[in-house]
Design an enzyme around this catalytic site. Structure first.
Site, mmCIF file in Angstrom:
data_model
loop_
_atom_site.group_PDB
_atom_site.id
_atom_site.type_symbol
_atom_site.label_atom_id
_atom_site.label_comp_id
_atom_site.label_asym_id
_atom_site.label_seq_id
_atom_site.Cartn_x
_atom_site.Cartn_y
_atom_site.Cartn_z
ATOM 1 N N GLN A 178 -14.209 23.016 -1.685
ATOM 2 C CA GLN A 178 -13.708 23.319 -3.028
ATOM 3 C C GLN A 178 -12.196 23.121 -3.142
ATOM 4 O OE1 GLN A 178 -15.415 23.862 -5.712
ATOM 5 N NE2 GLN A 178 -17.452 24.256 -4.900
ATOM 6 N N CYS A 322 -25.234 27.548 -6.856
ATOM 7 C CA CYS A 322 -25.266 26.559 -5.772
ATOM 8 C C CYS A 322 -26.608 26.479 -5.074
ATOM 9 C CB CYS A 322 -24.178 26.861 -4.752
ATOM 10 S SG CYS A 322 -22.623 26.169 -5.253
HETATM 11 N N1 PLP Z 1 -19.317 24.279 0.865
HETATM 12 C C1 PLP Z 1 -18.923 24.728 -0.333
HETATM 13 C C2 PLP Z 1 -17.812 25.740 -0.406
HETATM 14 C C3 PLP Z 1 -19.528 24.276 -1.499
HETATM 15 O O1 PLP Z 1 -19.126 24.729 -2.685
HETATM 16 C C4 PLP Z 1 -20.576 23.321 -1.385
HETATM 17 C C5 PLP Z 1 -21.292 22.847 -2.584
HETATM 18 O O2 PLP Z 1 -21.477 23.533 -3.545
HETATM 19 C C6 PLP Z 1 -20.948 22.865 -0.115
HETATM 20 C C7 PLP Z 1 -20.294 23.367 0.987
HETATM 21 C C8 PLP Z 1 -22.042 21.858 0.070
HETATM 22 O O3 PLP Z 1 -21.565 20.582 -0.264
HETATM 23 P P1 PLP Z 1 -22.521 19.307 -0.393
HETATM 24 O O4 PLP Z 1 -23.074 19.349 -1.771
HETATM 25 O O5 PLP Z 1 -21.623 18.135 -0.178
HETATM 26 O O6 PLP Z 1 -23.546 19.400 0.669
#
Ligand code: PLP
Length: 374
Positions: A178, A322
């Site tokens: 982020q 998420c």
């Molecule tokens: N880490 C954080 C802090 C996130 O906000 C996210 C996605 O929302 C991820 C990891 C995962 O990312 P990715 O969608 O590239 O797998």
């Protein structure tokens, strides 16, 4: 549609799109083929690495490995630790994303001593507690740079120095998914103790399904994916040239200065929210991402309201934003000690550089109508 959910994902610009299309159509060759230098298929990876090195001020582009995103990068860190040291203490904060928390819990089931570093009521990692938990037995410390729900920023520089001082052989990983593209990051100055850093292109206007792991020179990672030996043997799988071309184009367009204005608009939003109802805005007064506002409405389901707003053309996030299908409140808020019901009433608004005051006003009007009719 009014889109105010930029911490979930972001929109690609025309130049990102045309970079992706170019490497899916005209320059579609395999980057690992011996002919790559002639077809141009070797260009996207090289550009992506040098752009990432530039934006994070890393020593050299060779320190980046590209993956399918931050979830894979985070999982990789834990899998690598498990195969190299096999035992020891792992420290993560109590507000990590599930893609850090779950691999850590898996290692705990395999015999590692997993300890959660608590956060205070604003969501800031408690440095005193971290200091107490650090010892020479610690093999990995993983603390996120910016929280996806509240936007709270951790002092990665200070944490890194603490780790180096009290657990000199531990690896220090930060999930900066982020943070990249929203705040200044310097891997040779303030963040010089960071060994491993995860990032994901779709959080900074790049394509979905591409991201990576920065790995400080001298650190050996055990591959998570084995096979064709791509990424200097560190991560097998055909190089995602369209994704990397899009990532490089997106990094090229990052304008950190634009976030000064974003902050002003977020602050305007928060002032207006406080006039609407007895709203609790989380993490006010501590360093936060300039684009994020997380608030709770009394006696209200954040999920229901988010669905209602979406039906009216306004996209915002709720605590479960998420994790697909989850109706649970944001883990982060619970770890901060926020009451379960209050956490259930949480909504996250995350602005992008192009978000306008008119869009925020439209959201505020719809929110007001929903509150009055409930
Ligand atoms: N880490 C954080 C802090 C996130 O906000 C996210 C996605 O929302 C991820 C990891 C995962 O990312 P990715 O969608 O590239 O797998």
């Amino acid at each position: 549609m009014i889109y105010l959910d930029n911490n979930a994902t972001t929109q690609a610009s025309e130049s990102v799109l045309s970079a992706v299309v170019k490497y899916m159509s005209k320059c579609f060759s395999n980057a690992s083929a011996t002919t790559a230098a002639f077809t141009g298929a070797d260009v996207p990876r090289r550009n992506a690495a040098s752009q990432m090195a530039k934006i994070l001020n890393a020593e050299e582009p060779e320190t980046f490995f590209f993956t399918s995103g931050a979830t894979e990068a985070n999982n990789w860190v834990f899998a690598s630790i498990a195969s190299t040291v096999r035992t020891g203490t792992i420290l993560i904060s109590s507000i990590e994303h599930p893609s850090v928390r779950e691999p850590a819990e898996r290692l705990a089931r395999q015999g590692f001593n997993l300890q959660l570093v608590p956060v205070d009521s604003h969501g800031v990692v408690c440095l005193e507690a971290l200091g107490r938990l650090l010892s020479p037995d610690v093999v990995l410390v993983s603390i996120m740079a910016a929280n996806n729900e509240t936007g709270v920023l951790q002092s990665i520089g200070e944490i890194g120095e603490l780790v180096r001082d009290k657990a000199p052989t531990a690896l220090f990983h930060t999930d900066a998914t982020q943070a990249v593209g929203k705040i200044a990051i310097d891997l040779q100055k303030e963040w010089k103790e960071v060994d491993l850093l995860s990032f994901s292109a779709h959080k900074f206007n790049g394509p979905k399904g591409v991201g990576g792991l920065y790995c400080r020179p001298g650190i050996d990672l055990t591959p998570l994916l084995v096979g064709g030996g791509q990424e200097q043997g560190a991560r097998s799988g055909t190089t995602n040239t369209p994704g990397l071309a899009g990532l490089a184009a997106a990094v090229d367009e990052i304008e950190l200065t634009a976030f000064g204005e974003v902050r002003q608009k977020r602050d305007y939003l928060e002032q207006q929210l406080l006039k609407l109802a007895p709203i609790l805005i989380h993490s006010v007064g501590v360093p936060r991402l300039p684009n994020t506002c997380c608030f709770s409405l009394p006696e209200c389901s954040g999920d229901d309201l988010v669905t209602e707003l979406a039906a009216q053309g306004v996209i915002v996030g709720s605590g479960s934003a998420c994790s697909s299908g989850s109706q649970e409140p944001a883990q982060t808020l619970l770890a901060m000690g926020v009451d379960y019901q209050v956490a259930l009433g949480s909504i996250r608004v995350s602005l992008g550089p192009k978000t306008s005051v008119e869009e925020l006003d439209f959201f505020l009007d719809r929110l007001k109508e929903n509150l009055m009719s409930s």
